[in-house]
Design a protein around this motif. Structure first.
Motif, short mmCIF file in Angstrom:
data_model
loop_
_atom_site.label_atom_id
_atom_site.label_comp_id
_atom_site.label_asym_id
_atom_site.label_seq_id
_atom_site.Cartn_x
_atom_site.Cartn_y
_atom_site.Cartn_z
N SER A 174 -8.27 -59.00 21.94
CA SER A 174 -9.26 -59.57 20.40
C SER A 174 -9.59 -60.28 20.95
O SER A 174 -11.60 -60.25 20.09
N LYS A 179 -13.57 -58.75 22.25
CA LYS A 179 -14.04 -57.53 21.20
C LYS A 179 -14.84 -58.17 20.17
O LYS A 179 -16.29 -57.93 19.58
N GLN A 199 -19.14 -58.48 20.10
CA GLN A 199 -20.59 -57.96 18.59
C GLN A 199 -20.72 -59.23 18.31
O GLN A 199 -22.12 -59.03 17.64
N LYS A 211 -19.19 -51.99 19.24
CA LYS A 211 -17.98 -51.74 19.18
C LYS A 211 -17.46 -51.79 20.40
O LYS A 211 -18.48 -51.94 21.69
N ALA A 212 -16.33 -52.19 20.88
CA ALA A 212 -15.71 -52.67 21.71
C ALA A 212 -14.40 -52.12 21.86
O ALA A 212 -13.57 -52.27 21.12
#
Length: 144
Positions: free
Chosen positions: A8, A11, A15, A21-22
């Motif tokens: 989490s 990601k 950003q 997006k990852a």
């Protein structure tokens, strides 16, 4: 280590660096081998011969970077919001430049941002070792 929290966080960090997006995936891509071969046979890779030459590395990323355990893939939109578009391509007195070519080289831009993401991950989980590549960012560790 809480791997779900780390995923989490990665990601979020992506950003913050400007990626839209990852995603994080396992390295077992065998189920995609026939899809890739069909795509290449159809010639969708155009004149990017390296995609065909190195297709085995795309299916087996651990051959590119030994001990790889995860792949981080990112997406970045590089079309400026205020980009104008050609309205009359028939005008022989005007030249048109592809929008992606108007800014900095996006290969360098994305590579620099991926490097920062790799360094940020290393700060969090110690030195894992990583490799930036067209296939994604490969991380290796003894415990994944």
């Amino acid at each position: 280590m809480d791997l779900n929290k780390l995923a989490s966080d990665i990601k979020v960090w992506a950003q913050e660096l400007g990626f839209q997006k990852a995603g994080i995936s396992d390295i077992d891509l065998r189920d995609q081998e026939t899809v890739l071969k069909s795509w290449l046979e159809a010639g969708y890779h155009g004149d990017m011969a390296w995609m065909e030459t190195h297709q085995d590395l795309r299916i087996h990323p651990d051959k590119l970077h030994p001990n790889t355990c995860r792949i981080i893939s990112v997406r970045m939109d590089y079309l400026p919001e205020d980009a104008g578009f050609a309205t009359n391509l028939e005008d022989k007195h005007s030249g048109y430049i592809s929008r992606y070519a108007l800014g900095r080289d996006y290969h360098k831009l994305i590579r620099n941002k991926l490097k920062k993401l790799g360094q940020r991950i290393e700060q969090e989980v110690s030195e894992l070792g990583y490799r930036l590549c067209r296939l994604g960012t490969c991380f290796r560790a003894t415990d994944c």
